[in-house]
Motif scaffolding. Structure first.
Motif, mmCIF file in Angstrom:
data_model
loop_
_atom_site.group_PDB
_atom_site.id
_atom_site.type_symbol
_atom_site.label_atom_id
_atom_site.label_comp_id
_atom_site.label_asym_id
_atom_site.label_seq_id
_atom_site.Cartn_x
_atom_site.Cartn_y
_atom_site.Cartn_z
ATOM 1 N N ASN A 1 1.102 -3.061 -46.059
ATOM 2 C CA ASN A 1 1.672 -1.724 -45.844
ATOM 3 C C ASN A 1 1.780 -0.969 -47.170
ATOM 4 N N SER B 1 5.293 -3.705 -40.060
ATOM 5 C CA SER B 1 5.342 -2.895 -41.291
ATOM 6 C C SER B 1 5.810 -3.728 -42.478
ATOM 7 N N GLU C 1 5.639 4.033 -38.367
ATOM 8 C CA GLU C 1 4.837 2.808 -38.238
ATOM 9 C C GLU C 1 4.361 2.605 -36.795
#
Lengths: 146, 378
Positions: free
Chosen positions: B168, B320, B340
């Motif tokens: 991420n 995430s 997300e």
């Protein structure tokens, strides 16, 4: 002249050590600290009561770094003690090593120093200590019914 | 029948950004969300801004910097669920017919270290009772006793989320860790070690909501945005009381919010494909599995052990990287989850995509107590 002052008036008495809570006559709920309006049933007129000075350890840890606004020593014990009235109290513990504590062990209320204030007074608060002389107490619920 | 859809999302990465103001971060997130939604000045009729530490009129400062004021701008504070609260208000206003398009954003720039909260009375701070991680630790200890969770399970949550977070680009921590290192990090409050706790930090996230007519395919639909507070009596609830009762059947605020959200969305836990949940600490994630009904009560440890919640598993949780990887900017964190999950539902979550995700749930819970549950579908 310096002396001993509680961290907040009205929370507890020092001699003998007792927490000052309240009892709602409408629903039978105990509160700590003292409430005038019951947080459980919203009835007014909860009356002040002294809570039992003994209970059992329900949860525990230790605080290793000074939390915000705290001027005392670390580490210190921190936990929840269940009293015979059916109330669980968030409290400091006198034992700061969790490995020396056991779930359910008997505990007794005491008063402990925190720090000296700007006027040289010793500021004190409530805490629970292991109740070494009381390893064979009745179950809190039985005690409440007594 | 009309509904509410997510037509644009934007984020300023979560982390520490010296010299970047809370307003600067908000501008980045809002600009990105509006661009994605193709909404410009005058294109939204209201704005709700989630923040806990931002101060007076934080939302106005962000929109003022963008030259986009005039509409109602309301700052919303609900602790860790501030973003959920802002989203609930915006979605409700659209559903009621008050507005067609609403901007929702969250901004935060947290002080370092244990969060100082005006929630506590001065005497509680003096007595050492404002020790937020200690409350997490007590909750963790009770969960361990009730659900067979061990310290190794707590470490596994951290390993999982940090592995997810490595993919991420908006996360604060982007390196993987192993269980030995997690258990080797210093004890903050037994049983919680440093790496099992999320880091309060900085960031911003924004979402543009719009009224949608049923049949407008392709957009992510906001199926539910629910906020609930606690029922009194539970001593370890996020309401952080000084006492509670011995009644262990009092429902958690998160359960109240989830039950309500499932009903509104017409889905149940078994319909979910992906979840973002509050992992303030590793035990909080496991407790959330139970409170959200993702697994039976007492089943969190085996649910984790079986790999269900790891990417590739039956129900990935925190793809995430969660707060353990991203950090927690209070006002922005709930909307960061929505960013997300919107990307997950659009199949845009590069490197951490949950294949074929159609139903997603976001969960936040924190002081108040406030618990927010958001369900998105596509």
């Amino acid at each position: 002249m310096s002396g001993v002052v509680p961290v907040r008036e009205g929370l507890f008495t020092a001699d003998p050590p007792r927490l000052v809570g309240s009892l709602c006559d409408a629903c039978g709920g105990h509160h700590f600290p003292r409430h005038e309006t019951c947080p459980y049933c919203a009835a007014d007129g909860a009356r002040p009561v002294e809570l039992s000075p003994t209970g059992r350890l329900w949860a525990f840890t230790a605080v290793t770094a000074p939390p915000p606004g705290y001027r005392g020593e670390v580490p210190f014990g921190f936990g929840v003690v269940e009293l015979p009235e059916g109330i669980r109290i968030v409290t400091r513990l006198t034992e700061s090593d969790p490995s020396r504590l056991t779930p359910g062990q008997p505990m007794r209320l005491t008063v402990v120093p925190l720090h000296a204030d700007d006027d040289g007074n010793q500021v004190v608060t409530y805490a629970f200590a292991p109740d070494r002389g009381r390893n064979d107490v009745a179950d809190p619920i039985d005690e409440a019914a007594r | 029948m009309s509904g509410v859809s997510v037509c644009g999302v934007g984020i300023h990465p979560f982390g520490r950004f010296e010299g970047v103001s809370i307003t600067d971060m908000g501008v980045v997130a809002v600009r990105a969300a509006l661009a994605e939604a193709n909404v410009g000045r005058g294109g939204f009729q209201a704005a709700f801004c989630g923040t806990a530490y931002g101060g007076v009129a934080s939302g106005h400062k962000v929109l003022g910097a963008l030259g986009m004021t005039g509409m109602p701008i309301v700052d919303v504070e609900a602790g860790c669920a501030s973003g959920s609260a802002a989203l609930m208000l915006a979605a409700g206003a659209i559903a009621a017919g008050q507005y067609d398009t609403v901007l929702v954003f969250g901004i935060e720039k947290m002080p370092k270290g244990i969060i100082r909260s005006s929630f506590f009375e001065p005497w509680q701070e003096e007595a050492g009772l404002a020790a937020t991680p200690a409350y997490f630790a007590l909750r963790a200890q009770r969960l361990m006793a009730a659900s067979g969770v061990t310290k190794e399970h707590l470490a596994s949550v951290v390993v999982k989320n940090r592995r997810h977070g490595a993919a991420n680009p908006d996360a604060m921590f982007r390196s993987e860790v192993d269980a030995t290192s997690v258990l080797g990090s210093r004890v903050i409050c037994e049983p919680l070690h440093l790496w099992m706790l999320c880091t309060p930090n900085e960031g911003a996230a924004a979402v543009v909501l719009q009224r949608t007519n049923e049949g407008e395919d392709g957009r992510v639909r906001l199926a539910a945005a629910v906020l609930r507070s606690h029922v009194p009596g539970s001593v370890l609830s996020e309401s952080t009381p000084l006492a509670g009762t011995v009644d262990d059947t009092i429902p958690a605020a998160s359960t109240l919010a989830a039950t309500d959200a499932y009903e509104r969305a017409g889905v149940g836990p078994s319909d979910l494909d992906v979840v973002e949940c509050q992992d303030t600490d590793a035990a909080r994630e496991l407790l959330s599995y139970e409170e959200l009904g993702l697994c039976p009560a007492g089943g969190a440890a085996s649910f984790l052990e079986g790999g269900a919640t790891t990417l590739g598993g039956r129900l990935p949780v925190n793809p995430s990287g969660g707060l353990l990887s991203k950090g927690e900017p209070l006002g922005a964190s709930a909307l960061g989850q929505v960013v997300e999950l919107t990307r997950q539902l659009r199949a845009q979550a590069t490197g951490r995509q949950v294949q074929g995700a159609r139903v997603a749930l976001a969960h936040t819970v924190g002081r108040g107590a406030n618990a927010g549950v958001v369900i998105l579908t596509r």
